[in-house]
Scaffold this motif. Structure first.
Motif, PDB file in Angstrom:
ATOM      1  N   LEU A 145     -54.743  24.576  -6.139  1.00 32.14           N
ATOM      2  CA  LEU A 145     -56.152  24.275  -6.410  1.00 32.14           C
ATOM      3  C   LEU A 145     -57.002  24.910  -5.313  1.00 32.14           C
ATOM      4  N   ARG A 146     -58.267  25.161  -5.647  1.00 28.99           N
ATOM      5  CA  ARG A 146     -59.208  25.725  -4.678  1.00 28.99           C
ATOM      6  C   ARG A 146     -60.619  25.215  -4.979  1.00 28.99           C
ATOM      7  N   THR A 147     -61.542  25.434  -4.030  1.00 33.35           N
ATOM      8  CA  THR A 147     -62.946  25.155  -4.273  1.00 33.35           C
ATOM      9  C   THR A 147     -63.527  26.244  -5.171  1.00 33.35           C
ATOM     10  N   ALA A 148     -64.659  25.939  -5.810  1.00 33.33           N
ATOM     11  CA  ALA A 148     -65.270  26.877  -6.755  1.00 33.33           C
ATOM     12  C   ALA A 148     -65.649  28.177  -6.045  1.00 33.33           C
ATOM     13  N   GLN A 149     -65.476  29.282  -6.757  1.00 38.72           N
ATOM     14  CA  GLN A 149     -65.708  30.605  -6.177  1.00 38.72           C
ATOM     15  C   GLN A 149     -67.177  31.013  -6.319  1.00 38.72           C
TER      16      GLN A 149
ATOM     17  N   GLY B  25     -56.488  19.010 -10.572  1.00 37.34           N
ATOM     18  CA  GLY B  25     -57.460  19.877 -11.220  1.00 37.34           C
ATOM     19  C   GLY B  25     -57.917  19.356 -12.573  1.00 37.34           C
ATOM     20  N   GLY B  26     -58.899  20.063 -13.136  1.00 35.88           N
ATOM     21  CA  GLY B  26     -59.454  19.646 -14.411  1.00 35.88           C
ATOM     22  C   GLY B  26     -58.792  20.331 -15.588  1.00 35.88           C
ATOM     23  N   ARG B  27     -59.320  20.051 -16.760  1.00 37.00           N
ATOM     24  CA  ARG B  27     -58.862  20.671 -17.995  1.00 37.00           C
ATOM     25  C   ARG B  27     -60.075  21.226 -18.709  1.00 37.00           C
ATOM     26  N   PHE B  28     -60.068  22.530 -18.924  1.00 38.04           N
ATOM     27  CA  PHE B  28     -61.209  23.269 -19.469  1.00 38.04           C
ATOM     28  C   PHE B  28     -62.307  23.362 -18.396  1.00 38.04           C
ATOM     29  N   LEU B  29     -62.899  22.228 -17.988  1.00 39.80           N
ATOM     30  CA  LEU B  29     -63.815  22.224 -16.852  1.00 39.80           C
ATOM     31  C   LEU B  29     -63.005  22.048 -15.566  1.00 39.80           C
TER      32      LEU B  29
ATOM     33  N   GLU C 275     -60.877  23.881 -14.168  1.00 39.56           N
ATOM     34  CA  GLU C 275     -59.457  24.223 -14.264  1.00 39.56           C
ATOM     35  C   GLU C 275     -59.047  25.003 -13.001  1.00 39.56           C
ATOM     36  N   ASP C 276     -57.920  24.631 -12.406  1.00 42.41           N
ATOM     37  CA  ASP C 276     -57.420  25.213 -11.144  1.00 42.41           C
ATOM     38  C   ASP C 276     -58.402  24.982 -10.003  1.00 42.41           C
ATOM     39  N   THR C 277     -59.253  23.965 -10.112  1.00 40.13           N
ATOM     40  CA  THR C 277     -60.278  23.688  -9.106  1.00 40.13           C
ATOM     41  C   THR C 277     -60.241  22.202  -8.765  1.00 40.13           C
ATOM     42  N   TRP C 278     -60.622  21.893  -7.514  1.00 40.67           N
ATOM     43  CA  TRP C 278     -60.627  20.495  -7.070  1.00 40.67           C
ATOM     44  C   TRP C 278     -61.597  19.677  -7.933  1.00 40.67           C
TER      45      TRP C 278
END
Length: 819
Positions: A76-80, A131-135, A137-140
């Motif tokens: 997971l990562r913070t939004a880019q 992480g989330g699903r759809f929203l 996704e792969d993000t904290w």
């Protein structure tokens, strides 16, 4: 686990502590380590094996992120490229505390409307976030951040906005932080402390939210006030509704600021910036003390005693000099090894070890007690400055830390009054002596102290002892000034036989004589220079060069001067040149959108004024990006699995299987004393297709790990039996002891904490008036440390013939004096 920038190609390796040169495996360091060593980063590995890193993700440093990798949880990562998540941060430190991972950093404040300013932050994520699903996704989905306040209170508070370093005391849940002013303002530093409960309270409060870019930042109630790490149940999304994900995407910044333990910083100083901090908790005679070690920006360490109370404030105990003043180096890290009571200081090319307990430096009782150092006290039996552990008896160990120590003050020396004139003798160095009148003055008003300068000027005056000067013999004649024709020779003498002193007459006459020579020796024909040639062509067309001209010596080879002359030429600046490199190949970017992805490529340009275009170097970077849809409709070229694109016609051929890179090593089966770990790879790089061969070799391998012995912590033995009371009446002491050998600490284990000796009062009833007492003390220390055998006191009734005289000293009193 080590990572390095590796010349802008980050690499991480696993190594054994006992042999750091041996590399077990190597993986990419991208997103785990910055490309540029100047980027501030922080990272930690949790007990379950996940790596949390806060660093720059890309080559240019424009994509900072808090990123989780390794271990068993999804990355997971913070939004880019979202400044509301992270806005040009400088990461300082990170901690694994309970269910959360905390990150401390400073960044440009997005909520500050009036100009650009930097705020200090604490960020937090849940360790079980998947992480989330759809929203998202792969993000904290659990990332939040709050501002840390460290300021000097007043009608207009003075803020120390930029966090530089932290130190966490887990037993007290207390975090020390050092804060400075901006590098472009007046230098100032402060030390503030924060409770973990105050940080948690801020994260429970309302958010600070901005509806759009033109709206004000306003408080917004927490939509999930009962949030706890654990809302994600067994890896499913049952509690993460679409509304939860929308809230997590826009509510990041907390409204309430985290306030320090006390409103006034623990320690403040102007004209200096602190860069690193370490804290040690010390047991004094009466209480616990916190000692703060602060690294300055000019290469020294300040040792500060945390505030005793709100009235006294912090005490500066000493400043530790690591290097001579002209050879100081920048301090890059501070670390305390509590088991050895040592402070380790990292600089550019070495590590320096400093003992925390420096009691032996104080040679007298006044210096020892006056230093106010919690590590040290004066042992009245040993007659020296010792630590509490080294003392013979705690009751005989003197320490007083009720106020700050008196700092030494540098004092320059000054001359006192002249003495009266008196007779004195002198010698001229030639064996003769004479008498004079002399007077002196001393550098004692005041005398130089603490490195102060000595007095400037003369300390002795001499009068009435004049001596006339006399000539020395003439020297020999010098060689003739010419080899032919008329020349001259010189000889000299000086007025130093003896030299005139104290007002004596100088010598009368010439100190130099000349005479002609070689007047009868004719010279050969005259030599002379020819005219100068024209200036040669300049060596460069622009930017400043050199050109020369020449002349020749006519009628011989001994012309005085040079045969060649130089001057500058073509000093006008060169025209501006520009150079651009070709585009690099397209490379994928970690941004997904509707199933497609983005690609980017780079090229560099440079402009300079130079005479030769071949000397032009590449400089500024340019980036292009493009979107590639998953169905190929955008025209991005791809190398398919077994498919080659040639002018619109697709041909197929067999594809042999290939191994993927080895995966990460699994967690060791044992923490110490030899365990086993494994790693795997798969035959999917690529998979065998169209009749291709499968991969050869094993898909899993094993390795021995954690071969070092397990540490053994020291433990106290049982207390010994209480000793007999030291007296039968009048107040005595019991004593019992224990030793740290059950077991002894080994392989880096911790030593025992606490005291090795306990005392208790006994026989406190007063003695009868008709009794006399004599006592003896167990003051002689035996190598075995055993107590003295026998009673320490005797009592007996006074005999009728005690010869008592009214008003005199009784035998009982004399016995006590001898005792």
């Amino acid at each position: 686990f080590t990572c390095g920038t590796n010349a802008f190609t980050p690499i991480c390796t696993n190594r054994t502590l006992t042999n750091l040169t041996e590399i077990h495996d190597q993986i990419s360091g991208m997103a785990r380590c910055p490309y540029n060593p100047l980027h501030n980063s922080t990272a930690l590995i949790t007990s379950s094996g996940e790596l949390y890193a806060a660093t720059a993700m890309d080559f240019s440093g424009r994509d900072p992120a808090i990123y989780r990798s390794l271990g068993g949880l999804p990355p997971l990562r913070t939004a880019q490229y979202n400044s509301k998540w992270l806005n040009e941060p400088n990461f300082v430190s990170s901690y694994d505390i309970a269910n959360f991972t905390y990150f401390f950093f400073r960044e440009n404040a997005v909520e500050h409307d009036c100009g650009r300013t930097v705020f200090s932050r604490v960020g937090r994520v849940c360790k079980n976030d998947i992480g989330g699903r759809f929203l998202l996704e792969d993000t904290w989905t659990t990332f939040m951040k709050a501002r840390l306040n460290c300021s000097r209170p007043g009608e207009i508070p003075f803020n120390y906005n930029e966090l530089q370093g932290t130190f966490y005391l887990p037993e007290l849940e207390l975090l020390y932080g050092i804060f400075t002013t901006n590098v472009n303002s007046i230098a100032a530093s402060a030390v503030c402390a924060f409770n973990l409960s105050a940080i948690s309270h801020s994260f429970n409060g309302p958010f600070k939210y901005q509806e759009n870019s033109r709206s004000a930042w306003l408080p917004y109630p927490n939509p999930n006030p009962d949030f706890q790490c654990g809302t994600i149940d067994s890896g499913t999304y049952v509690n993460l509704t679409e509304r939860n994900l929308q809230d997590a995407q826009k509510f990041l910044l907390m409204h309430e600021v985290v306030q320090p333990v006390v409103p006034v910083p623990y320690f403040m100083e102007d004209n200096v910036r602190f860069s690193h901090v370490a804290v040690d908790v010390v047991q004094g005679k009466d209480t616990l003390f916190h000692i703060i070690y602060l690294a300055t920006d000019y290469g020294t360490i300040r040792k500060v005693l945390s505030p005793l109370n709100q009235s006294t404030g912090s005490c500066l105990l000493e400043e530790i000099e690591l290097f001579p003043p002209r050879k100081r180096q920048v301090i890059r890290s501070l670390l305390i090894l509590h088991s050895r009571s040592e402070l380790y200081v990292g600089v550019r090319d070495q590590v320096i070890k400093i003992p925390l307990k420096r009691c032996s430096y104080h040679k007298s009782r006044e210096a020892c007690v006056g230093a106010r150092d919690p590590y040290c006290g004066w042992d009245m039996l040993l007659k020296k400055c010792t630590t509490l552990e080294e003392s013979v008896r705690m009751s005989q160990w003197e320490q007083s830390i009720s106020k700050c120590p008196v700092r030494n003050v540098t004092v320059d020396g000054g001359f006192g009054h002249w003495s009266s004139w008196s007779m004195c003798s002198h010698s001229d160095g030639g064996g003769s002596a004479g008498s004079c009148l002399c007077r002196t003055r001393a550098c004692d008003s005041p005398a130089p102290q603490c490195g102060g300068q000595q007095c400037h000027g003369i300390s002795v005056e001499v009068a009435n002892c004049s001596r006339n000067g006399a000539w020395t013999p003439w020297t020999s004649w010098s060689p003739c000034s010419t080899s032919c024709g008329i020349g001259f020779q010189v000889r000299q003498r000086s007025c130093s036989n003896p030299a005139p002193r104290h007002g004596g007459r100088v010598c009368v006459g010439q100190n130099r004589e000349e005479r002609y020579c070689n007047e009868h020796l004719p010279c050969p024909p005259h030599v002379y220079w020819s005219a100068w040639s024209a200036w040669e062509r300049c060596n460069v067309p622009c930017g400043g060069g050199i050109q020369s001209r020449r002349r020749t010596c006519e009628n011989g080879d001994d012309c005085p001067g040079c045969g060649q002359e130089y001057q500058s030429c073509n000093t006008l600046p060169c025209p501006e040149l520009k150079k651009t490199t070709p585009w690099t190949p397209w490379t994928p970017v970690n941004i997904s959108d509707n199933g497609g992805h983005y690609e980017q490529r780079f090229r560099y340009t440079c402009k300079a004024r130079i005479p030769d275009p071949a000397l032009l170097e590449v400089g500024r970077q340019r980036i292009e990006m493009r979107y590639c849809s998953s169905d190929g409709s955008t025209g991005c070229s791809t190398d398919g699995e077994g498919e080659v694109l040639r002018l619109g016609r697709i041909s197929r051929h067999s594809v042999n299987g290939g191994w993927t890179a080895w995966g990460s090593w699994s967690q060791c089966s044992r923490d110490c004393s030899r365990g086993i770990r494994s790693r795997k790879r798969t035959c999917t790089n690529p998979e065998p297709k169209y009749g291709g061969q499968t991969c050869m070799g094993p898909a899993q391998e094993f390795q021995e790990c954690n071969v070092t012995p397990c540490p053994v912590d020291g433990s106290w033995s049982c207390w010994s039996s209480w000793s007999k009371c030291s007296v039968t009446c009048g107040g005595g002491h019991y004593m019992r002891t224990r030793t740290c050998n059950n077991p002894l600490p080994a392989h880096g284990g911790d030593i025992c904490l606490g005291l090795h000796t306990e005392e208790a009062l006994c026989n406190t009833q007063p003695c009868p008036e008709s009794w006399s007492i004599r006592v003896r003390h167990c003051d002689v220390l035996f190598p075995t440390g055993n107590q003295c055998a026998g009673n320490s006191s005797e009592t007996r009734p006074c005999s009728p013939d005690s010869n008592f005289i009214p008003g005199s000293i009784t035998r009982t009193q004399r016995a006590f004096e001898r005792g």
